[in-house]
Every structure is written in structure tokens, then in C-alpha cells.
Enzyme design. Sequence first.
Site, short mmCIF file in Angstrom:
data_model
loop_
_atom_site.label_atom_id
_atom_site.label_comp_id
_atom_site.label_asym_id
_atom_site.label_seq_id
_atom_site.Cartn_x
_atom_site.Cartn_y
_atom_site.Cartn_z
N THR A 1 0.85 -1.19 0.00
CA THR A 1 0.00 0.00 0.00
C THR A 1 0.89 1.23 0.00
O THR A 1 1.83 1.33 0.79
CB THR A 1 -0.93 0.00 1.23
OG1 THR A 1 -1.79 -1.14 1.16
CG2 THR A 1 -1.77 1.27 1.29
N VAL B 1 2.24 5.15 0.19
CA VAL B 1 2.14 6.44 0.85
C VAL B 1 1.92 7.51 -0.22
O VAL B 1 2.40 7.40 -1.35
CB VAL B 1 3.43 6.72 1.64
CG1 VAL B 1 3.50 8.17 2.10
CG2 VAL B 1 3.54 5.79 2.84
N ILE C 1 4.78 -1.14 3.00
CA ILE C 1 4.47 0.26 2.74
C ILE C 1 5.30 0.72 1.55
O ILE C 1 6.54 0.70 1.59
CB ILE C 1 4.77 1.13 3.97
CG1 ILE C 1 3.92 0.68 5.17
CG2 ILE C 1 4.53 2.61 3.65
CD1 ILE C 1 2.43 0.83 4.97
N LYS C 2 4.62 1.14 0.49
CA LYS C 2 5.31 1.58 -0.73
C LYS C 2 5.69 3.05 -0.62
O LYS C 2 4.87 3.90 -0.28
CB LYS C 2 4.42 1.38 -1.96
CG LYS C 2 4.33 -0.05 -2.44
CD LYS C 2 3.48 -0.17 -3.68
CE LYS C 2 4.23 0.21 -4.93
NZ LYS C 2 3.41 0.00 -6.16
N ILE C 3 6.94 3.31 -0.95
CA ILE C 3 7.51 4.65 -0.84
C ILE C 3 8.37 4.90 -2.07
O ILE C 3 9.12 4.01 -2.50
CB ILE C 3 8.38 4.77 0.43
CG1 ILE C 3 7.54 4.49 1.69
CG2 ILE C 3 9.03 6.14 0.53
CD1 ILE C 3 8.37 4.33 2.96
#
Length: 317
Positions: A88, A90, A124-126
Site C-alpha cells: 500500500t 504512501v 508500505i510503498k515509498i
Amino acid sequence: MNQLDALRQYTTVVADTGDFHQLAQFQPRDATTNPSLILKAVQKPEYAPLMRATVAQYKGRSLDEVMDRMLVRFGCEILNTIPGRVSTEVDARLSFNTSATVARAERLIELYQAEGVHIDRVLIKIASTWEGIEAARQLELRGIHTNLTLLFSFCQAVACGQAKVQLISPFVGRIYDWYKKQAGAQWDEAAMAGANDPGVRSVRAIYEHYKHFGIATEVMGASFRNTGQIVALAGCDLLTIAPELLAQLGASDAPLSRALDPEAARTLELDPVHYDEAGFRLALNEDAMGTEKLAEGIRAFAADTRKLEALMQQAAD
């Protein structure tokens, strides 16, 4: 054996979609989402109620909180279908703000945990900016696992390895797009296919560097334009693939063998590479393709996030 089943012998197959109704068909272990995929999904009739229900339930809350809650709802639906992890993302507008990225990531994890989802099932995708990579380093120290995306340049991969992030998503198709556009009429599709594809070569170099130096970060090739690119990266730790290409692989009985091998990578003669912030920024600046595609990718995800926000505001009215 079809190519999709053959690929699974060497590589973890991940579905690149926000359309969770498609997932069962392909039986991926993991799934990835991004703002563009979620935007595409919520515009389909079967997903609009999920957005409307989320907006109605949290009416009066800040738009960014409602957005995160909707992303988590999509993620939970996906996790009901797959055995592994969901990624998911950010808000891309925070790509140059380390502290804000950390705070948003922590909120996403809290929302998942409130739904009973274990922290190990979420990445967490960044974006792979210097600030994003630093945020990921801090998050990993807190037990929050990250997926560094919009990765086009070798220096980005090196910095991610130094930060001990869980996983990186080097893009194949967008690199291919850039070089094809630059070449114009001189582009030879046949000569630049498969192992010669510039996007494939980029991922191979990153994979070999990681395996040679024992870097534990997982490599997940992403952004594919054709199945030839996927076949040329068989053996990569993971590959995240759009449903259309998963279907093509499932329908093909053409031979597929391992292309990337960790043992072979360990025998290569490679020099160690390290970047501090100044060195990273210079190396990225020297890479015209990496610089342009990173900036373009952040702009595109930010634009689609704004479109999502507009749809949510319409649903609230």
C-alpha cells in the site's frame, strides 16, 4: 506446463492490480497497488460502493485520513484473497518529506492492525527518493516493512540496500519506454528484446549486485510491457505482473527457464558500491533516464491521488 506455472518454479508471482476480484484467477502470493491502480478500480461499478461506504463512514474526517482508510479497505479485501502480502502506497506528494512519510506509514499500519491484519502482511510503498529511502530505513528499524518503488537507477538500488529495506521494485517497462523514445526511428525492437532490453538489463544488474554482496533486500521486477521482459527475468526474487500479462503467460506453453541465478551472481567480479547523500544525488543527476522517470512517476501518482480525492469529495456531497 504453461509459462506462468513454469515461472512460479523460480520466482514468486505477484499481481499488480487494485482489482481484487481478478486475483483468485491467477493465484498470486502477493499483490501490489498504487494510486493509479486504485483510481482505475474505483471507477468500476463493482468498486464504487466500497469508496462511497468509506467516505460516508468517516464523513467529517480529514481527506488524507479517509484516503488512507480506503486504501486499507482495498488492501484488506486483497488480503482476503491472497496468502501473502499487500503493498500500500504512501501519498506520492510526501516523496521529499521523510518525517511525513514515516508518520503516514505508521498510520497505515495502525489502520491495518485495527482490522486484525498482522504487520508482516503489509509492505508500505515509498518512492525511491533520498528522503523516501531514509524514511524506509527508519520504518524498518521499527518493524514496519517497506517496498521502495519508482526505482529506475542503480544508485537508488544501492541506497535501498544500505538502508536494509525489505523489498525494492525496479521498473522495467518505463525504462524500456524511455530508451525506445530516445532512439526514435533507430530503435530495433528485435535486437533490444529479452535479455537486451534496457529495463531487463537494469534489473539484472541490481539483482546481481544484491546477490553477490549478500544484500537481503528482495528484488521485485515491476512495470512490464510484454511477456518477453518477464521471461528474461525468470529467477528474480519476485515479479509483479498486471492481470493482462498474467493471462498471456497462463495461455502460453512456450519454454521458460531460469534467467537470473543467485549462485552465478556470487561468482561475478563486482566492485562494492556505497553512496552517501551527496554521492547519491550526483549519481542520480548523472542518470538522465532515472532522473526523468522518477520525477515523472511522482507527478503521475500525485495527479492520480488528486483525482481520487476529487472522486471522494464528490461521493461525500
